[in-house]
Design an enzyme around this catalytic site. Structure first.
Site, mmCIF file in Angstrom:
data_model
loop_
_atom_site.group_PDB
_atom_site.id
_atom_site.type_symbol
_atom_site.label_atom_id
_atom_site.label_comp_id
_atom_site.label_asym_id
_atom_site.label_seq_id
_atom_site.Cartn_x
_atom_site.Cartn_y
_atom_site.Cartn_z
ATOM 1 N N HIS B 91 0.844 -1.202 0.000
ATOM 2 C CA HIS B 91 0.000 0.000 0.000
ATOM 3 C C HIS B 91 0.874 1.245 0.000
ATOM 4 N N ASP B 120 9.339 21.621 -26.005
ATOM 5 C CA ASP B 120 9.476 20.277 -25.444
ATOM 6 C C ASP B 120 10.483 20.350 -24.310
ATOM 7 N N TRP B 156 7.400 -0.284 4.279
ATOM 8 C CA TRP B 156 7.876 0.526 3.141
ATOM 9 C C TRP B 156 9.271 1.049 3.376
ATOM 10 N N SER B 190 14.563 5.868 -12.767
ATOM 11 C CA SER B 190 13.588 6.627 -13.546
ATOM 12 C C SER B 190 13.440 8.042 -13.001
ATOM 13 N N SER B 191 13.277 8.154 -11.682
ATOM 14 C CA SER B 191 13.055 9.475 -11.113
ATOM 15 C C SER B 191 14.249 10.382 -11.336
ATOM 16 N N HIS B 274 13.307 11.411 4.248
ATOM 17 C CA HIS B 274 12.677 12.674 4.582
ATOM 18 C C HIS B 274 12.591 13.613 3.385
ATOM 19 N N GLU B 276 12.227 12.750 0.600
ATOM 20 C CA GLU B 276 11.158 12.143 -0.185
ATOM 21 C C GLU B 276 9.792 12.723 0.183
ATOM 22 N N TYR B 278 9.092 15.582 1.140
ATOM 23 C CA TYR B 278 8.943 16.899 0.509
ATOM 24 C C TYR B 278 8.834 16.762 -1.001
ATOM 25 N N SER B 289 -0.448 26.811 -5.452
ATOM 26 C CA SER B 289 -0.029 28.185 -5.691
ATOM 27 C C SER B 289 -0.446 28.683 -7.067
ATOM 28 N N HIS B 323 14.749 12.516 12.580
ATOM 29 C CA HIS B 323 13.527 12.614 13.386
ATOM 30 C C HIS B 323 12.643 11.375 13.205
ATOM 31 N N HIS B 324 12.986 10.544 12.244
ATOM 32 C CA HIS B 324 12.291 9.261 12.154
ATOM 33 C C HIS B 324 12.944 8.235 13.070
ATOM 34 N N THR B 349 7.470 26.567 6.022
ATOM 35 C CA THR B 349 6.179 26.003 5.626
ATOM 36 C C THR B 349 5.056 26.944 6.032
ATOM 37 N N LYS B 352 4.437 29.726 3.710
ATOM 38 C CA LYS B 352 3.596 29.399 2.555
ATOM 39 C C LYS B 352 2.128 29.519 2.911
ATOM 40 N N ARG B 471 1.223 0.900 15.082
ATOM 41 C CA ARG B 471 0.906 0.693 13.677
ATOM 42 C C ARG B 471 1.385 -0.687 13.237
HETATM 43 C C1 HEA Z 1 0.435 8.947 -0.620
HETATM 44 C C2 HEA Z 1 0.393 8.030 0.192
HETATM 45 C C3 HEA Z 1 -0.779 7.360 0.819
HETATM 46 C C4 HEA Z 1 -2.119 7.410 0.513
HETATM 47 C C5 HEA Z 1 -2.798 8.206 -0.563
HETATM 48 C C6 HEA Z 1 -2.770 6.562 1.452
HETATM 49 C C7 HEA Z 1 -4.135 6.328 1.460
HETATM 50 C C8 HEA Z 1 -4.803 5.572 2.424
HETATM 51 N N1 HEA Z 1 -4.215 4.882 3.457
HETATM 52 FE FE1 HEA Z 1 -2.235 4.715 3.807
HETATM 53 N N2 HEA Z 1 -0.248 4.560 4.179
HETATM 54 C C9 HEA Z 1 0.746 5.236 3.550
HETATM 55 C C10 HEA Z 1 0.591 6.139 2.512
HETATM 56 C C11 HEA Z 1 -0.636 6.465 1.930
HETATM 57 N N3 HEA Z 1 -1.852 5.995 2.296
HETATM 58 C C12 HEA Z 1 2.021 4.896 4.105
HETATM 59 C C13 HEA Z 1 3.359 5.452 3.684
HETATM 60 C C14 HEA Z 1 1.772 3.959 5.109
HETATM 61 C C15 HEA Z 1 2.783 3.269 6.016
HETATM 62 C C16 HEA Z 1 2.982 1.858 5.599
HETATM 63 C C17 HEA Z 1 3.964 1.146 6.427
HETATM 64 O O1 HEA Z 1 3.808 1.122 7.649
HETATM 65 O O2 HEA Z 1 4.926 0.576 5.858
HETATM 66 C C18 HEA Z 1 0.329 3.793 5.141
HETATM 67 C C19 HEA Z 1 -0.320 2.968 6.048
HETATM 68 C C20 HEA Z 1 -1.695 2.948 6.213
HETATM 69 C C21 HEA Z 1 -2.344 2.338 7.318
HETATM 70 C C22 HEA Z 1 -1.669 1.729 8.523
HETATM 71 C C23 HEA Z 1 -1.381 0.309 8.342
HETATM 72 C C24 HEA Z 1 -0.656 -0.197 9.523
HETATM 73 O O3 HEA Z 1 0.223 0.481 10.043
HETATM 74 O O4 HEA Z 1 -0.980 -1.315 9.954
HETATM 75 C C25 HEA Z 1 -3.700 2.496 7.121
HETATM 76 C C26 HEA Z 1 -4.733 2.023 8.045
HETATM 77 O O5 HEA Z 1 -5.788 2.433 8.041
HETATM 78 C C27 HEA Z 1 -3.863 3.207 5.886
HETATM 79 C C28 HEA Z 1 -5.077 3.564 5.334
HETATM 80 C C29 HEA Z 1 -5.216 4.330 4.181
HETATM 81 C C30 HEA Z 1 -6.498 4.655 3.596
HETATM 82 C C31 HEA Z 1 -7.819 4.218 4.113
HETATM 83 C C32 HEA Z 1 -6.218 5.426 2.488
HETATM 84 C C33 HEA Z 1 -7.242 6.009 1.549
HETATM 85 O O6 HEA Z 1 -6.983 7.359 1.375
HETATM 86 C C34 HEA Z 1 -7.265 5.341 0.231
HETATM 87 C C35 HEA Z 1 -8.290 5.993 -0.650
HETATM 88 C C36 HEA Z 1 -8.433 5.324 -1.964
HETATM 89 C C37 HEA Z 1 -9.330 4.396 -2.229
HETATM 90 C C38 HEA Z 1 -10.226 3.925 -1.189
HETATM 91 C C39 HEA Z 1 -9.386 3.784 -3.593
HETATM 92 C C40 HEA Z 1 -10.780 3.574 -4.058
HETATM 93 C C41 HEA Z 1 -10.766 2.620 -5.177
HETATM 94 C C42 HEA Z 1 -11.619 1.602 -5.297
HETATM 95 C C43 HEA Z 1 -12.639 1.327 -4.307
HETATM 96 C C44 HEA Z 1 -11.558 0.746 -6.474
HETATM 97 C C45 HEA Z 1 -10.612 -0.382 -6.338
HETATM 98 C C46 HEA Z 1 -10.508 -0.962 -7.674
HETATM 99 C C47 HEA Z 1 -9.439 -1.520 -8.265
HETATM 100 C C48 HEA Z 1 -8.148 -1.790 -7.547
HETATM 101 C C49 HEA Z 1 -9.492 -1.871 -9.673
HETATM 102 N N4 HEA Z 1 -2.632 3.459 5.347
HETATM 103 C C1 HEA Z 2 3.824 14.918 2.430
HETATM 104 C C2 HEA Z 2 4.549 14.397 3.270
HETATM 105 C C3 HEA Z 2 4.971 14.964 4.602
HETATM 106 C C4 HEA Z 2 5.141 16.239 5.020
HETATM 107 C C5 HEA Z 2 4.960 17.513 4.245
HETATM 108 C C6 HEA Z 2 5.569 16.158 6.378
HETATM 109 C C7 HEA Z 2 5.856 17.272 7.144
HETATM 110 C C8 HEA Z 2 6.393 17.215 8.420
HETATM 111 N N1 HEA Z 2 6.628 16.085 9.149
HETATM 112 FE FE1 HEA Z 2 6.187 14.205 8.587
HETATM 113 N N2 HEA Z 2 6.039 12.331 7.932
HETATM 114 C C9 HEA Z 2 5.598 11.924 6.708
HETATM 115 C C10 HEA Z 2 5.224 12.732 5.666
HETATM 116 C C11 HEA Z 2 5.293 14.112 5.711
HETATM 117 N N3 HEA Z 2 5.641 14.864 6.778
HETATM 118 C C12 HEA Z 2 5.559 10.498 6.615
HETATM 119 C C13 HEA Z 2 5.134 9.678 5.413
HETATM 120 C C14 HEA Z 2 5.988 10.028 7.843
HETATM 121 C C15 HEA Z 2 6.061 8.602 8.351
HETATM 122 C C16 HEA Z 2 6.997 7.723 7.678
HETATM 123 C C17 HEA Z 2 6.844 6.364 8.252
HETATM 124 O O1 HEA Z 2 7.262 6.171 9.410
HETATM 125 O O2 HEA Z 2 6.269 5.496 7.571
HETATM 126 C C18 HEA Z 2 6.292 11.204 8.636
HETATM 127 C C19 HEA Z 2 6.796 11.131 9.927
HETATM 128 C C20 HEA Z 2 7.231 12.223 10.628
HETATM 129 C C21 HEA Z 2 7.997 12.138 11.817
HETATM 130 C C22 HEA Z 2 8.465 10.854 12.491
HETATM 131 C C23 HEA Z 2 7.441 10.346 13.378
HETATM 132 C C24 HEA Z 2 7.845 9.054 13.933
HETATM 133 O O3 HEA Z 2 7.891 8.061 13.205
HETATM 134 O O4 HEA Z 2 8.124 9.032 15.129
HETATM 135 C C25 HEA Z 2 8.236 13.420 12.225
HETATM 136 C C26 HEA Z 2 9.011 13.769 13.427
HETATM 137 O O5 HEA Z 2 9.445 14.814 13.624
HETATM 138 C C27 HEA Z 2 7.610 14.293 11.261
HETATM 139 C C28 HEA Z 2 7.634 15.665 11.315
HETATM 140 C C29 HEA Z 2 7.190 16.482 10.305
HETATM 141 C C30 HEA Z 2 7.280 17.936 10.365
HETATM 142 C C31 HEA Z 2 7.795 18.754 11.498
HETATM 143 C C32 HEA Z 2 6.783 18.381 9.173
HETATM 144 C C33 HEA Z 2 6.713 19.835 8.748
HETATM 145 O O6 HEA Z 2 7.189 19.979 7.442
HETATM 146 C C34 HEA Z 2 5.312 20.369 8.843
HETATM 147 C C35 HEA Z 2 5.315 21.860 8.759
HETATM 148 C C36 HEA Z 2 3.946 22.450 8.661
HETATM 149 C C37 HEA Z 2 3.298 23.107 9.627
HETATM 150 C C38 HEA Z 2 3.882 23.249 10.983
HETATM 151 C C39 HEA Z 2 1.935 23.674 9.424
HETATM 152 C C40 HEA Z 2 1.845 25.061 8.887
HETATM 153 C C41 HEA Z 2 2.650 26.058 9.619
HETATM 154 C C42 HEA Z 2 2.159 27.185 10.194
HETATM 155 C C43 HEA Z 2 0.741 27.553 10.132
HETATM 156 C C44 HEA Z 2 3.168 28.083 10.818
HETATM 157 C C45 HEA Z 2 3.143 28.193 12.287
HETATM 158 C C46 HEA Z 2 3.374 26.909 12.978
HETATM 159 C C47 HEA Z 2 4.234 26.734 13.977
HETATM 160 C C48 HEA Z 2 5.158 27.764 14.432
HETATM 161 C C49 HEA Z 2 4.240 25.429 14.709
HETATM 162 N N4 HEA Z 2 7.009 13.536 10.310
HETATM 163 CU CU LIG Z 3 10.514 13.135 7.957
#
Ligand code: HEA
Ligand code: HEA
Ligand SMILES: [Cu+2]
Ligand code: CUA
Lengths: 432, 647, 281, 126
Positions: B91, B120, B156, B190-191, B274, B276, B278, B289, B323-324, B349, B352, B471
């Site tokens: 997923h 292009d 993942w 690819s990326s 991390h 990633e 962003y 924007s 921080h992870h 952030t 923005k 989780r």
């Molecule tokens: C961009 C990234 C992204 C997006 C969009 C989503 C979308 C969703 N995620 Fe995901 N999720 C992650 C990134 C994302 N997730 C990541 C990184 C993890 C961590 C994994 C890990 O621990 O390794 C995670 C883990 C994660 C968990 C925790 C699992 C666990 O720790 O045990 C859960 C649990 O509820 C969850 C739920 C969902 C749900 C309900 C959506 C919904 O928003 C989904 C909405 C979309 C649909 C519902 C599709 C509808 C389509 C159909 C109904 C048709 C199907 C037909 C065909 C396939 C032909 N996600």
């Molecule tokens: C789109 C992807 C995305 C983005 C943008 C961010 C943004 C941020 N993330 Fe997140 N993060 C993830 C995706 C993302 N993260 C994912 C996928 C994981 C889990 C991976 C995994 O374990 O599977 C994760 C996990 C994760 C962790 C680890 C948690 C853990 O496993 O223990 C932490 C810890 O610091 C963190 C911090 C932050 C912070 C500080 C920001 C900041 O960039 C956010 C900044 C934004 C704001 C704060 C809001 C707007 C600001 C204002 C209105 C200004 C005023 C505010 C203040 C002064 C507070 N993130």
């Molecule tokens: Cu991070």
């Protein structure tokens, strides 16, 4: 182009109704949803408390910012929104490009807000790192080792002659009110030691000497769980921490350090008699829960009860079970100190298994039914567990469990039938 | 599609002299399968990316639904532990690498060259190659479903040593982890290739007058994302190489017994991981924007600061990876340092967010569907950002890490952020790409379903996390106080799924039957809207000259001046021999096929056979180089006087 | 992108068809090299981290490393770098002949470097150091092997570029011949490297005597034959007198190649210091 | 955008010739510096002096390599900036990694010096 206004207002009404309907759910839920046995909010020790305090600071600061920024956003949206055809076709507003002063002010405000969070954060980082100097002398040292998928606990300060440190599994008993310093080790993959009410987690990482400390303010019974994904059974790798007052702790220690309790075997004639099981086993199926509301009502009391031998225990069954334990080769893996063989380090020490409140890594309560279920069908309780599959010993060799590999296929190796199980259960439960 | 465009009825003529070996005969099909397989047109490649990404989004969503069904009630037996673990691994991998990243790439490809007034990208064939390689990676990752070993199941971020042979491979030949390694490695290639191309394109292919500080913000964010990609992917490449060496050639990198440090994997992964996140959010921010100014009918507030903060976020993003790893016992100083660095990211952030609000302020907000998604983005991303800040306080994170609180955080930023942004972008540019517009009623309905479903799904997860639910757990007990929230979340996921289904159904219907629109239906501000819909193959009949930041807005307000300029430029351009276009080619596809064959053989540990694939790849690249860029000229019907010149 | 015939004064530092004036290919290469910095940066860090915390059974690299060999390899790579720099210079002046010989020189030195590496690996394996024998073996082989792969790719690129300079100006079919050229080239290269390495091993064992060389020669008679025939074919293939499709306009291709090659050389400079020299302290 | 600068085409041929010599000289300097490095290693100096010396030489070689052999000196500044972004990030990341692993919390259990370290700690504690 523009949307029919009726449907828009209908949508809005539906949305607000839904929001209002959801309110009590969220607000009422707030309480119900935060007081579970692994709550990080309802804490019971100074480490968890310090972490919670930091959390509250972050909640307040971000909460206030959320209200402020969200408020402005709402205001802007409502005020400047085009509401009717006239608005839609109004001349374009002034094409302004920005205001550096506002920007700078907001940046400064954000930095200030972060300073508010940063200070308690830094304080807590150092506080959490190690037992405070004042308590160091008195601290209890424990070594916790993660295995796929259970925990071993050793008490380096409690040495047993000729054996080594006192060793238990899956239930960590500590003195309340005393700092406990825990060395975190693992022999296979990464696990994480997490008892939310006492302290945040620290990982057990191969080749790394991690540690954490915690303290329970008062006696209590705490739920813990492995918090790092560690393979197939990660979800069911759990454990418990029991905090006792000093006297109870001393009693417990003394009992644990003693060799396994031995129930005198009856004579041969009695042994020859067929004995019916004291319970009838009902298989509840895979993943079935192993807990009871009665236990949870006062878990500490239930645990205490578990320390004492059952009044109706049947020496005949126990003796038979003891034989089976060797016959079924359980001894090759499990140590029962003072009776059967030495066991091996990669399986839980069963010397006092009868006195534990849970089995199978905190998953099932230690009842005859559950024990029966575990030793007859470990794979239904915990698919893929190492007792069932065998324990890999490195270099490709495997200590066979309920199954063994033959020509690349798994074939049965040990099986405990439903008829044999009651004896084993009785024996294991007698090991108080 | 091209045929329907008004200007594209054009005479074409190949460049190079007659005698070419059949090997190098360039394909010229403009429609049909071959045109897609051999395309070098950034718009077609963009569509290819978009369609694949949306397909994988559905697949990933489907996997998410299975996860939610399993968790709906305690002790569920809907799927096994093993299947569940495969599910969340795939997923996440699918959503991140096969849905959100390529969907962003779709916009980079389609929109960015239009926004800078280019015909292009800098290396058109390389662009096609990047897409095919992406598809190869996607196939490799998903092969696991169809073979005995099963799909990858190490999570993942695949923490060592769970990915070592000893633990993933205990009793049977398990190549699922090899598939994961190879798939990610190829996706990385690819990326990186795609990003290098975008960087060169943005720096070097801008229309006259398009200075950097006039670039549309989406283009800026493309640039930053591309930089993040080329600078962060090498770290995971190295990590994967090391892991691959361990698994295939018995080295010791993550073998604890031999002195290996599994924690090193975590560092290498998150040095990539991390940045990633962003990479996932910056494109969405770019889209937002664009949308907010258009529908506020005002320029973006604080353009330079938004751009600068994008760069700052990208740069700081390289200094916060640990921080992870707050729970890995890094020691107080390291923990504190990463804690503070992470908090610092809130500042750029926040800037923005403030500027987006500033853009709304004093505008005339037109609440079209893209605008709804954009506002949804601002709210939801802000919310997710705040839980990010809660994570950044390391002591608090000790309780949150690997709990559902993290799951809540990252779905708020990933769905509420990235996905909302991308869905907004689809709505926004749909009329440009397909010449039709989505009905406002159905668009908004899908928005509200998605918005509500999303919040109902993920808001309760904060409570689950705080209440101690870890989780990645396939089952939980009913006595932990997690039942209600989980059930609510599952219901929410289905509302969300309905919303998504409505969204897609509406899109498909609109494609066939939607309301037709002509040029610039939104009264927008950037150059791409000056094009007819759909844009002709050569994009601009006359390369635009840019005079101001919102280039098209300027054109619309200075019509006479621009018309004169256009006429002049048209003359010079046709005097130079018409519009030069790159030729199509088979070799990008062929090279990717070589890669696919080699990779499949490699994961089956047939190392020598894998050389065959490598050979095909090298040969294809060689022919690619030998055939040269080629090219032909398009002469617009409009100015026949210059006719089909001889070259 | 322009395909107009090369005007007499090509400016090699600016391409007026691009916005910044930097040729696309050059920009691409620099961006790629920025990325490669992270690549080698993390890889070298891995090696250093494991050197920082050695296991008790770690072999002593000082006893394994041969300063002479490494120094020789370093100089070889340095000269190859000079050659490629000169080739770029020559290509910008449009002298195809010197481009060819300089490319050939680079290739020879590149191959020599690879031979040194093969030789070194052979020694290490003989001493029992393998990629799986210890952590040092693991990181050392992976790091230098990855670098070696980059060199090998560079040699392949150089060879293709060299062959490219023979592309006829008219559109005569040329690809098949060029492929033949490449195959012979590869065969000669492999044969020569093998011969040299085995000669080096012989010399190392028996000292620099005629007997040792003859012994090595006897063992590689077939290879020597292959190499000699190959050289003859290559010589013939290299005697084109016809006009070729290679001019100043292609200087940017040589330059891109040069950037890559120099960068690999620079990475080696880093490896030489942090992987080799530091161990001798 | 950028107007063709007249200086470029005029200053074209003469430097090409001298560039040949420049490149050869640079290669010689690099060779000499490599020699110096090797000598430095065997000198009976304090470790930190040698390491500083080696690093300085390394940096100089690196700079000669990119600016002269790789033409950065003659190219647009943007190329330098582009490369430096990667170089600085890579350097910073490597430095951070080494610092992290140098911390005593990160000493692995299999480390050769772990026994030494625990010994030191016990001495301190006593
Ligand atoms: C961009 C990234 C992204 C997006 C969009 C989503 C979308 C969703 N995620 Fe995901 N999720 C992650 C990134 C994302 N997730 C990541 C990184 C993890 C961590 C994994 C890990 O621990 O390794 C995670 C883990 C994660 C968990 C925790 C699992 C666990 O720790 O045990 C859960 C649990 O509820 C969850 C739920 C969902 C749900 C309900 C959506 C919904 O928003 C989904 C909405 C979309 C649909 C519902 C599709 C509808 C389509 C159909 C109904 C048709 C199907 C037909 C065909 C396939 C032909 N996600
Ligand atoms: C789109 C992807 C995305 C983005 C943008 C961010 C943004 C941020 N993330 Fe997140 N993060 C993830 C995706 C993302 N993260 C994912 C996928 C994981 C889990 C991976 C995994 O374990 O599977 C994760 C996990 C994760 C962790 C680890 C948690 C853990 O496993 O223990 C932490 C810890 O610091 C963190 C911090 C932050 C912070 C500080 C920001 C900041 O960039 C956010 C900044 C934004 C704001 C704060 C809001 C707007 C600001 C204002 C209105 C200004 C005023 C505010 C203040 C002064 C507070 N993130
Ligand atoms: Cu991070
Ligand atoms: Cu052990 Cu999860």
């Amino acid at each position: 182009m523009s949307l029919p206004f009726t449907s828009r207002s209908i949508l809005r009404r539906v949305a607000s109704c839904a929001a209002v309907a959801a309110m009590p759910l969220f607000l009422g839920g707030w309480l119900n949803w935060l007081t579970g046995p692994q709550s990080t909010i309802d804490v019971a020790g100074p480490v968890a408390k310090s972490q919670l305090d930091v959390f509250y600071v972050t909640v307040w600061v971000t909460g206030i910012i959320f209200v402020l920024v969200g408020g402005v956003l709402t205001y802007a949206t409502l005020k400047y929104k085009a509401r009717n055809a006239a608005d839609e076709h109004a001349p374009t507003p002034p094409q302004s490009h920005g205001n550096p002063l506002v920007e700078l002010g907001l940046i400064a405000a954000s930095v200030l807000a972060l300073v508010f969070i940063a200070i308690p954060t830094l304080k807590a980082i150092w506080y959490n790192y190690d037992v405070p100097a004042a308590e160091k002398q008195n601290a209890l040292e424990i070594t916790a080792t993660g295995y796929q998928w259970w925990f071993k606990f050793e008490y380096p300060s409690e040495q047993i002659d000729g054996v080594g440190p006192l060793t238990t599994a899956n239930e960590l008993v500590i003195p309340a009110g005393r700092a406990v310093s825990i060395n975190l080790r693992t022999t296979d993959v990464i696990h994480s030691f997490w008892v939310p009410k006492l302290a945040g987690k620290v990982d057990m990482i191969p080749n790394r000497g991690n540690h954490l400390w915690l303290k329970a303010d008062t006696p209590g019974y705490f739920w813990g769980q492995c918090a790092e994904y560690c393979g197939e059974d990660h979800a069911v790798m759990r454990f418990r921490v029991i905090a006792l007052n000093a006297a109870d702790y001393a009693t417990w220690l003394a009992n644990q350090k003693a060799p396994a309790r031995s129930v005198a075997a009856p004579d041969a004639a009695a042994l020859a008699q067929p004995i019916s099981a004291p319970y009838t086993f009902k298989n509840p199926g895979p993943n079935a829960p192993g807990w009871s509301a009665a236990f949870d009502a006062d878990p500490l009391a239930s645990w205490v009860k578990q320390q004492h031998p059952d009044a109706n225990e049947n020496p005949v069954l126990i003796a038979k079970g003891r034989e089976l334990f060797t016959a079924k080769t359980c001894v090759t893996c499990h140590a029962i100190r003072g009776s059967e063989g030495g066991g091996a380090p990669f399986a839980p020490d069963l010397t006092h298994i009868g006195s534990r409140s849970t089995i199978a890594a905190g998953l099932l309560e230690n009842t005859p039914q559950n024990l029966h279920r575990w030793i007859t069908r470990p794979h239904e309780v915990k698919p893929g567990n190492k007792m069932y599959m065998g324990v890999p010993m490195g270099g490709g060799s495997v200590m066979n469990g309920y199954m063994k590999a033959e020509e690349g296929r798994l074939v049965p190796n040990i099986s405990v039938s439903d008829d044999e199980a009651p004896a084993l259960v009785a024996y294991l439960l007698s090991l108080k | 599609m091209e045929a329907s465009s008004p200007a594209a009825h054009a005479g074409t003529e190949t460049h190079s002299a007659p005698k070419r070996s059949w090997l190098f005969t360039r394909p010229t099909a403009k429609t049909g399968l071959v045109s897609w397989l051999t395309t070098v047109d950034h718009k077609k490649i963009g569509l290819l990316y978009g369609i694949s990404a949306l397909f994988f989004f559905l697949v990933g969503g489907f996997e998410a639904l299975l996860i939610r069904i399993q968790l709906a009630v305690p002790n569920n037996t809907f799927i096994s532990h093993q299947t569940y673990n495969e599910m969340f691994t795939m997923h996440a991998t699918t959503m991140i690498f096969l849905a959100v990243m390529p969907l962003s790439a779709a916009f980079f490809n389609y929109i960015m060259p239009l926004q800078i007034g280019a015909r292009d990208v800098a290396f058109p064939r390389l662009n096609g190659f990047a897409f095919w390689v992406f598809l190869v990676g996607a196939i490799i990752l998903n092969i696991g479903w169809f073979v005995k070993s099963g799909a990858p199941d190490a999570g993942w971020f695949g923490y060592a040593p769970l990915t070592n042979k000893a633990y993933s491979d205990q009793f049977s030949g398990d190549m699922s982890t090899d598939l994961w390694i190879m798939g990610l490695q190829i996706l990385g290639v690819s990326s990186v290739i795609g990003s290098l191309n975008f960087i060169v394109t943005i720096i070097n292919m801008r229309a006259p007058g398009m200075t950097m500080m006039r670039l549309p913000v989406f283009t800026w964010m493309t640039l930053f994302t591309a930089f993040l990609i080329i600078l962060s992917f090498p770290a995971i490449t190295i990590a994967l190489v090391e892991l691959m060496m361990d698994r295939s050639f018995n080295t010791n990198f993550f073998e604890a017994a031999a002195g290996g440090l599994p924690i090193l994997w975590q560092h290498l992964f998150w040095i990539f991981g991390h940045p990633e996140v962003y990479i996932l959010i910056l494109p969405a921010m770019g889209i937002i924007s664009e949308i907010l100014p258009t529908f506020s009918r005002k320029p973006l507030f604080g353009y330079p600061i938004i751009v600068f903060s994008g760069a700052t976020i990208g740069f700081l993003g390289f200094g916060v990876w640990s921080h992870h790893m707050f729970t890995t016992g890094m020691g107080s100083v390291a923990t504190a340092a990463f804690s503070l660095m992470t908090m610092a990211i809130a500042v750029p952030t926040g800037v923005k967010i403030f500027n987006w609000i500033g853009t709304l302020w004093g505008g005339h907000l037109q609440m079209r569907t893209p605008m709804m998604f954009a506002l949804g983005f601002v709210w939801m991303f802000m919310f997710g950002g705040f839980s990010g800040i809660m994570h950044s306080a390391a002591p608090a994170d000790a309780q949150q890490q690997d709990s559902y609180f993290v799951v809540a955080h990252f779905h708020y930023v990933l769905i509420g952020g990235s996905v909302f942004g991308l869905l907004a972008g689809i709505h926004y540019w749909f009329p440009l790409i397909f010449g039709r517009k989505v009905s406002e009623f159905w668009g908004k309905l899908s928005f509200w379903l998605i918005f509500i479903g999303f919040n109902v799904t993920f808001f309760p997860m904060h409570f689950l996390g705080l209440n101690g639910m870890p989780r990645r757990t396939a089952v939980y007990d009913g006595n932990m106080g997690w039942n209600d929230a989980n059930l609510v979340a599952t219901i929410g996921a289905f509302i969300l799924a309905i919303g998504i289904v409505v969204y897609f159904a509406v899109m498909i219907r609109t494609y066939f039957k939607g309301e037709m629109v002509s040029i610039d239906p939104w009264d927008a501000r950037t150059l791409e809207w000056s094009l007819p819909t759909p844009p002709p193959e050569h994009n601009y009949d006359v390369l635009p000259t840019v005079h101001a930041r919102d280039a098209y807005w300027y054109e619309k307000t200075h019509k006479a001046e621009i018309a004169k300029e256009h006429a002049e430029h048209a003359k010079t351009e046709s005097a130079h021999g018409g519009i030069h276009m790159p030729s199509q080619s088979w070799f990008p596809l062929l090279a990717a096929v070589g890669l696919l064959i080699g990779a499949i053989l490699f994961v089956n540990h047939l190392f020598l056979w894998a050389i065959i694939g490598g050979g095909i790849f090298v040969l294809a690249v060689y022919f690619w180089a030998a055939e040269g860029p080629g090219g032909y000229h398009v002469h617009l019907d409009g100015d026949d006087s210059h006719g089909h010149d001889k070259h | 992108m322009s395909t107009h015939a090369a005007s007499d004064a090509i400016d090699h530092h600016t391409d007026h068809t691009t916005t910044t004036g930097i040729p696309n290919k050059k920009l691409f290469m620099w961006a790629f090299l920025a990325s490669d910095c992270m690549f080698f940066g993390t890889l070298i860090s891995t090696h250093l981290i494991y050197r920082l915390h050695q296991t008790p059974n770690s072999p002593d690299p000082k006893k394994l490393f041969s300063m002479d060999l490494t120094l020789f390899a370093t100089f070889v790579l340095l000269i190859s770098s000079l050659f490629v720099a000169l080739a770029v210079n020559a290509s910008q002046k449009g002298s195809v002949k010197s481009v060819r010989s300089l490319l050939l020189g680079t290739i020879v030195f590149g191959l020599t470097f690879l031979s040194c590496q093969v030789f070194e690996y052979g020694n290490f394996l003989a001493e029992g150091l393998t990629p799986s024998s210890s952590m040092f073996g693991t990181t050392f082989f992976t790091l230098t092997g990855t670098h070696g792969c980059h060199v090998a790719i560079g040699v392949l690129w150089l060879t293709l570029m060299y062959i490219r300079t023979f592309k006829p100006a008219d559109e005569r079919p040329w690809v098949l011949r060029s492929l033949g050229h490449l195959v012979v080239f590869a065969a000669v290269a492999v044969a020569s490297v093998t011969i040299v390495v085995s000669a080096a091993h012989a010399v190392e064992e028996h000292g620099f005597t005629a007997g040792a060389l003859a012994h090595a020669g006897q063992h590689n008679l077939v290879l020597i034959a292959v190499a000699l025939v190959g050289y003859a074919i290559l010589y013939c293939l290299g005697r084109t007198r016809k006009a070729v499709d290679f001019s100043q306009a292609n200087a940017i291709d040589i330059e891109s190649l040069g950037l890559y090659w120099h960068f690999i050389d620079i990475v080696w400079i880093v490896i030489f210091t942090v992987v080799y020299l530091l161990e001798f302290l | 955008m950028s107007a063709p600068s007249p200086a470029l085409s005029s200053g074209h041929d003469a430097p090409q010739e001298s560039k040949f010599h420049l490149l050869v000289q640079m290669a010689m300097i690099l060779a000499v510096m490599t020699g110096m490095e090797v000598v430095l290693v065997y000198l009976p100096l304090a470790k930190w002096i040698i390491i500083t010396g080696l690093m300085t030489l390394l940096v100089i070689k690196f700079i000669i390599g990119i600016f002269l052999f790789m033409h950065l000196k003659w190219d647009k500044l943007f190329c330098t900036v582009l490369f430096l972004i990667g170089l600085i990030l890579a350097g910073g990341t490597s430095a951070a990694l080494l610092a992290l692993f140098n911390d005593h919390d990160s000493v692995p259990l299999t480390s050769k010096d772990l026994s030494a370290i625990t010994a030191v700690q016990t001495v301190k504690a006593v």
